[in-house]
Design a protein around this motif. Structure first.
Motif, mmCIF file in Angstrom:
data_model
loop_
_atom_site.group_PDB
_atom_site.id
_atom_site.type_symbol
_atom_site.label_atom_id
_atom_site.label_comp_id
_atom_site.label_asym_id
_atom_site.label_seq_id
_atom_site.Cartn_x
_atom_site.Cartn_y
_atom_site.Cartn_z
ATOM 1 N N VAL A 15 2.740 -26.491 14.175
ATOM 2 C CA VAL A 15 3.462 -27.772 14.214
ATOM 3 C C VAL A 15 4.442 -27.770 15.381
ATOM 4 N N THR A 16 5.113 -26.652 15.591
ATOM 5 C CA THR A 16 6.067 -26.544 16.699
ATOM 6 C C THR A 16 5.355 -26.709 18.038
ATOM 7 N N ILE A 17 4.204 -26.083 18.186
ATOM 8 C CA ILE A 17 3.434 -26.213 19.425
ATOM 9 C C ILE A 17 3.053 -27.671 19.657
ATOM 10 N N THR A 18 2.587 -28.325 18.615
ATOM 11 C CA THR A 18 2.199 -29.735 18.728
ATOM 12 C C THR A 18 3.381 -30.598 19.146
ATOM 13 N N LEU A 19 4.527 -30.377 18.535
ATOM 14 C CA LEU A 19 5.722 -31.154 18.890
ATOM 15 C C LEU A 19 6.171 -30.872 20.325
ATOM 16 N N GLU A 20 6.139 -29.621 20.724
ATOM 17 C CA GLU A 20 6.544 -29.263 22.087
ATOM 18 C C GLU A 20 5.639 -29.942 23.116
ATOM 19 N N VAL A 21 4.336 -29.935 22.859
ATOM 20 C CA VAL A 21 3.404 -30.590 23.782
ATOM 21 C C VAL A 21 3.663 -32.092 23.804
ATOM 22 N N ALA A 22 3.903 -32.677 22.632
ATOM 23 C CA ALA A 22 4.170 -34.116 22.560
ATOM 24 C C ALA A 22 5.441 -34.486 23.318
ATOM 25 N N LEU A 23 6.403 -33.577 23.343
ATOM 26 C CA LEU A 23 7.660 -33.829 24.051
ATOM 27 C C LEU A 23 7.579 -33.453 25.527
ATOM 28 N N GLY A 24 6.438 -32.928 25.947
ATOM 29 C CA GLY A 24 6.254 -32.574 27.351
ATOM 30 C C GLY A 24 6.816 -31.219 27.731
ATOM 31 N N LYS A 25 7.086 -30.397 26.769
ATOM 32 C CA LYS A 25 7.640 -29.059 27.027
ATOM 33 C C LYS A 25 6.521 -28.035 26.916
ATOM 34 N N ARG A 26 5.679 -28.001 27.927
ATOM 35 C CA ARG A 26 4.491 -27.160 27.876
ATOM 36 C C ARG A 26 4.822 -25.664 27.939
ATOM 37 N N LEU A 27 5.799 -25.269 28.715
ATOM 38 C CA LEU A 27 6.146 -23.850 28.795
ATOM 39 C C LEU A 27 6.607 -23.326 27.441
ATOM 40 N N GLU A 28 7.438 -24.096 26.765
ATOM 41 C CA GLU A 28 7.899 -23.684 25.442
ATOM 42 C C GLU A 28 6.737 -23.601 24.463
ATOM 43 N N ALA A 29 5.777 -24.526 24.580
ATOM 44 C CA ALA A 29 4.604 -24.506 23.704
ATOM 45 C C ALA A 29 3.786 -23.246 23.939
#
Length: 50
Positions: A15-29
């Protein structure tokens, strides 16, 4: 092995990965994705030794 991933706690990184990608934070994902992958790999190796 798959049974260990079928619970609410292992779903949290997904879920965290999905949210990070949705927010445009690919490195964090990517960072969040690497941790469970390493954990699964180490767990698989340990089960193989047991």
């Amino acid at each position: 092995m798959a049974a260990k991933l079928w619970a609410p706690v292992p779903w949290m990184p997904e879920v965290t990965i999905t949210l990070e990608v949705a927010l445009g934070k690919r490195l964090e994902a990517v960072v969040v994705a690497v941790v469970p992958a390493l954990n699964a790999g180490l767990s698989l190796m340990q089960e193989g030794r047991a």
